[in-house]
Scaffold this motif. Sequence first.
Motif: not given
Length: 471
Positions: A193, A196, A212, A239, A361, A412, A417-418, A438, A441, A444
Amino acid sequence: MGERLHAFTDDALGDDDAVGLAERLRRGEVAGTEVRDAVAARLDRVDPVLRGLTLGRLDEPVTGDPAGPLAGVPTLVKDNTEVRGWPTTNGTSAYFPRPSRAHSAATAQLLASGLDLLGTSRMPEYGLNASTEFARADPTRNPWNPEYSSGASSGGAAALVAAGVVPLAHANDGGGSIRIPAAACGLVGLKPTRGQTAPNAQGAHMPIDLVSDGVLSRSVRDTATFLAAADRNRRTPALPPLGLVEGPAPRRLRIGLVLDPPTGAQVDADTRSCVEDVARLLEKQGHEVSPATTGVGMRFVDDFLDYWGLLAFSLVTGGKLMHGASFDGGRLDPLTHGLSDHYRHAMARTPAVLHRLSRIRQHYAELFTGHDVLLSPVLAHVTPRLGWLSPTVPFDTLRERLLDYVAFTPLCNVAGAPAVSLPAGVAGNDLPVGVHLSAAHGDERTLLELAYALEADRPWRRIQDAAAAPW
């Protein structure tokens, strides 16, 4: 069938993953000097063919925190990430790289986990391509078959991890650049994310941050251990805490199966078969799998292409400002110029493009009101032969090839997003196929728990289980 090329042997590295090697180092069963000597010998064996290394610093490594969970484990840093005293080329020959003045935030995070930095890994020019190929240099090759692409943009990292040179390597992802090479080389590649992990220096200067940082690894626990260290050393209040995820969870998940990409590309039969096989395995594990769609189409694809062109345009027009007087735009690859020219014709659309992309998003978050995870291919077809995505291919042709290939991953990045690529099987040409998971948010944890379950029920195929090629 092409022959595989790997460096696994009975040395200090063995066939351990990073966690296993760190444990042996802590127990004193192997010394750091022995590990570095093994990395050097493995590089000598395979890198003359694979060409995954940009800069070697094995004799003068930057060592990580001895208290970190991966203390002493050797790794490579992607060649767009600053390490104090090392030059950073960004995969281009358009400027003369000077030694960096300071570590980037991503580099500091690698060191805090205990990793030892032994050099930098190759990438295509500014990470703009989905294959690690160049207009004026040899490509990076896939160890599963050196006639094929290792993916991009973290292609050098993926090639050397898959070939056994290092257990894991730093990577970053702005449109699929962790997940694409993971799929091509049969690795675990999780794009965290946004927020993250430590902020990416390039992404921070983008109108919409796509990037990321993470790692490419051969085991789920290596990726989980790195992310836990990142979470411990730099908490992001927005997060949820992640901590160390150590195995699957007995949760029944709602999994949406997405087989039709927004680009309209046709998913090849080998890829579709592997993903559907994983869907059946997930159902066998007790999860509910149902058809789903991302709800985005060609409007999103066109907007992302315009935005990709904006990034190239900023490089072409602002190269001297970023890199100094040595920058020569005439030495940029044709793909970079093609994307920049595309943006010149699309420039008037910029406000509308940025507005629509900034709203992705929210749209993405709504997808997870009815699902916990989305399952799809990573790519619409198996990794291509070298040359198919060469930056020297005429731009209009290359653009269409890229859209037909990189059909699932960019969503993503725009959403922040992860997502993770996991080895899903093998194509008819004996090359790896990746599956894409996926989540919402900051989730993980769900991705890692699901990845552990898939790894346990269907262990990844190992390159070292076949004889090395006589290259």
